[in-house]
Design a protein around this motif. Sequence first.
Motif, PDB file in Angstrom:
ATOM      1  N   TRP A 281       3.349   3.823   3.859  1.00 51.72           N
ATOM      2  CA  TRP A 281       3.004   2.448   3.515  1.00 51.72           C
ATOM      3  C   TRP A 281       2.362   1.758   4.716  1.00 51.72           C
ATOM      4  O   TRP A 281       2.321   2.300   5.822  1.00 51.72           O
ATOM      5  CB  TRP A 281       4.253   1.679   3.074  1.00 51.72           C
ATOM      6  CG  TRP A 281       5.318   1.606   4.138  1.00 51.72           C
ATOM      7  CD1 TRP A 281       5.479   0.680   5.110  1.00 51.72           C
ATOM      8  CD2 TRP A 281       6.367   2.565   4.329  1.00 51.72           C
ATOM      9  NE1 TRP A 281       6.539   0.984   5.904  1.00 51.72           N
ATOM     10  CE2 TRP A 281       7.120   2.128   5.451  1.00 51.72           C
ATOM     11  CE3 TRP A 281       6.743   3.735   3.685  1.00 51.72           C
ATOM     12  CZ2 TRP A 281       8.221   2.833   5.917  1.00 51.72           C
ATOM     13  CZ3 TRP A 281       7.837   4.442   4.140  1.00 51.72           C
ATOM     14  CH2 TRP A 281       8.565   3.989   5.240  1.00 51.72           C
TER      15      TRP A 281
ATOM     16  N   ARG B 289       6.872   5.953   7.287  1.00 55.01           N
ATOM     17  CA  ARG B 289       6.797   7.108   6.412  1.00 55.01           C
ATOM     18  C   ARG B 289       8.202   7.680   6.235  1.00 55.01           C
ATOM     19  O   ARG B 289       8.991   7.730   7.178  1.00 55.01           O
ATOM     20  CB  ARG B 289       5.880   8.178   7.027  1.00 55.01           C
ATOM     21  CG  ARG B 289       5.736   9.449   6.215  1.00 55.01           C
ATOM     22  CD  ARG B 289       4.977  10.499   7.035  1.00 55.01           C
ATOM     23  NE  ARG B 289       4.751  11.718   6.270  1.00 55.01           N
ATOM     24  CZ  ARG B 289       3.668  11.961   5.554  1.00 55.01           C
ATOM     25  NH1 ARG B 289       2.703  11.078   5.517  1.00 55.01           N
ATOM     26  NH2 ARG B 289       3.542  13.091   4.894  1.00 55.01           N
TER      27      ARG B 289
ATOM     28  N   THR C 221       1.989   4.778  -0.739  1.00 57.42           N
ATOM     29  CA  THR C 221       1.295   5.972  -1.207  1.00 57.42           C
ATOM     30  C   THR C 221       2.283   7.122  -1.319  1.00 57.42           C
ATOM     31  O   THR C 221       2.976   7.444  -0.355  1.00 57.42           O
ATOM     32  CB  THR C 221       0.162   6.369  -0.248  1.00 57.42           C
ATOM     33  OG1 THR C 221      -0.738   5.261  -0.108  1.00 57.42           O
ATOM     34  CG2 THR C 221      -0.593   7.585  -0.764  1.00 57.42           C
TER      35      THR C 221
ATOM     36  N   THR D 127       3.079  11.138  -2.079  1.00 62.07           N
ATOM     37  CA  THR D 127       2.623  12.520  -2.201  1.00 62.07           C
ATOM     38  C   THR D 127       3.825  13.341  -2.648  1.00 62.07           C
ATOM     39  O   THR D 127       4.789  13.499  -1.890  1.00 62.07           O
ATOM     40  CB  THR D 127       2.085  13.062  -0.861  1.00 62.07           C
ATOM     41  OG1 THR D 127       1.009  12.232  -0.416  1.00 62.07           O
ATOM     42  CG2 THR D 127       1.604  14.495  -1.034  1.00 62.07           C
TER      43      THR D 127
ATOM     44  N   GLY E  74       0.792  -1.225   0.000  1.00 61.44           N
ATOM     45  CA  GLY E  74       0.000   0.000   0.000  1.00 61.44           C
ATOM     46  C   GLY E  74       0.818   1.265   0.000  1.00 61.44           C
ATOM     47  O   GLY E  74       0.482   2.224   0.700  1.00 61.44           O
TER      48      GLY E  74
END
Length: 803
Positions: A447, A484, A435, A437, A433
């Motif tokens: 994640w 993160r 992600t 940005t 997962g």
Amino acid sequence: MRTLSPAETAVLSCRAGFASHVRVLVLRGATWTDLSTLLPGDYLLGASWSDSIDAPVSTASVSVVRNGPDGKRLSLAPMVVSSVLNTVDATYQPLLREGAYFRVELATVPLDTRRADVPTGAWREVWRGRIDEVDAGGDELRLTGRDLGGLLQDTWAEVERTYGSAAGTPVQAVIQSILNDNGMASFGLYTPVDPLSVRGPYVQEREPLLDAVTFLAEQIGWDLRMRWREDAGAFALTLWSPNRTTNVPVATFGPENVLELGELKRSLEHVRNVVEVVYSDKADKDATGAKKRKTVTATHASSIALYGRRWMQVAEAASSLIDTEMEATRLAAAALADLSESALSLSLTLPGVHWYLEAADLVQVLPDGVHFDTAQHIAVVSAEHECASSGEARTKLQLQGRPSTSRAVWAEKDARPGVAPSAPFTGPSAPAGLTVTNTVNGFSLAWTPAATGTEWDSYELHVSSTSGFTPSQATYRTNGRATRFDVQDLVAGRAYYARVIPRDAKGNAGPASTEVTLAPRYVAPAMLLPTVTYAALPLNADFEALSDASLPPDGWSVSPGAWNVDAFDEPTSVFSGARAVRLAPTLLATKLGSQRFVVRPEDLVYPSVLMRGNTEGTNNNFTCVLWLAWLDANGNLLPSGGISTVDVGVASSLWKDVGRGQYAVAPANARYCQLYVGKGNALAYTLFLDSARVVVQSKLEKPVSAVLITASGWVWTGVPRDSPSYYRNEGETVLGGSIKSGTLGSACFQLDVGYRPATEMRFPVVSNGAFGWVKVTTDGYVTPMAGSTTEFSLEGIRFRAVA
């Protein structure tokens, strides 16, 4: 240590001291020019150079006199074209320029020897490199450079290639192949002692050549740098290992020949006495053909007894050349040799230039009875040499422990263990997962930890500019104990790729995550102040800032239409800059709208844009329209007169300036304005737009009607002439109108306060086809002094008013 001649040995051992003389030679064409023997004399002020085991290249700095006695005619400043010193065969060829090669030579001679008396054979080359920077801003011109290893820092491996072999290729052969394949075959690698280490197959990614080849040396605990090669009498790129077991110093320094003793300390910081090397054994593979992960451990009993157990792990990737038990054992032994002692750190400043010392030489420092009372055998970490043309010279040595490679490199290996997981060292399952940005010059990546498998303790981030990359030490970015990562130091507008690797509490690595694509962004106005309005012209009027390719240029929107459907970024057909905007031949009257900007009622707004058509041909319906939209204080379009059509241009194959000279007046209720430009019809034709521009001019002040003084006899001339009046325009008072029938020398009217001059002023005017003149005094009286009373014009009179 470099070899000394018998004469140099005798001079250096003289108790009275010795003299050091320096000269610098610069290569221009095929000629080496001595800066000390230029016309009319010695330009050299001094030179300094340094070498450190912690830096892959050495540096040098040279100071020279910028101008000779004849000023610019004998100037070394490279931008002085008329200087004789910058001319060869009547052609401008500056002697000191970036990219030119230069070398530093030194003579070690008896104390009272003058520079002019130095024998030719006494000069020794001590440094060679290339000029990186020339600073001619002061009276002293200064040039700095790196040794020839700087060429490898500046040259990239531009193509990914496979090196090594399944059977194993000697590491020195791999290094030479990398140099040859990237245009640096002139660097013939010198390997005084065979490292007996081979390299398995691996892919060399794009990176500076020096990083690529230095990494290979560091993997086996060796060093790679430019060192003097005695048999060739020149500097050579050398793959070498320090003599870690020697007890024989190459030089001795005592209190009588030490100018200053600086740092003197011991520290536990880098002490490691248990070294575990994790490697993939090429001789032992599992059923799938993957090399099994194994460990070797080396310990130093006396160090453990003295300092306690201090452990480190060096975990090699599966592609590492450390892929046998022998290679791993050698690496662990090298780490112990360099790190098992609490190394004494000592800095000395010595008189004269001790140019013969090299990094990792062992020297003896005699006791002074104050700081220590027994002789210390200690290795050279760095040497900084300074020598002025006057003969003043000194050497600063940074000494630490025994001969070793860089302790900083070992610390790096300890801080970021390898990345290749394999049984029996199976780490946590890969995170999922991911992600992304994208942020300014970076990204934020989050994640979800795996729900099954070994519990995670930390994560590693790997970033590459190559899609489909395999994580390695070269792609390692950082690690952390969160789910993160935030990175802000990438290049905006480039594509990067990232993967995350989990580790357990024992340091075992799990499989890498799936790859995600990163797109660092530029700073966009909307990112900084998303709801702001601007009391200035539209931002990004040339469409150059495009922070996100999926959105219109920064500060603009598409209406009607959609970006990347009806309107596109245009990098080819541009009028100025790097990009324009292309409106596609879709059946929609697509327009670009600017971010709103502030206007005031009755402002004169002059918009324009450069436009051209495409291959659809000329058609009077293929038009470009230029609109101004007027908005109220809430940002809503005015209900009446909200759109002003300023200009319409027919598209053709040439760029046209649509709106040039045209303007619209801001309505009474207008507070903001937006510029719209685009297709005038919903037809299938293309428009290219570039260089939008808006000029806002404040409304002109309404004229003040002059009150004529009845006693003067002056009256208005009448139609078609304007009645006498005056107004202010950007700090000036402007008079207008025409009068007649008065008495010359009598004031016709008086200006109000704020319209008057600071001093009495006189102006020529037109008077019934001839010339007359008017006087305006500080009390505001306007008095015709000479001319005809039939018609007396006040047009053209203007002056700076007193506020």
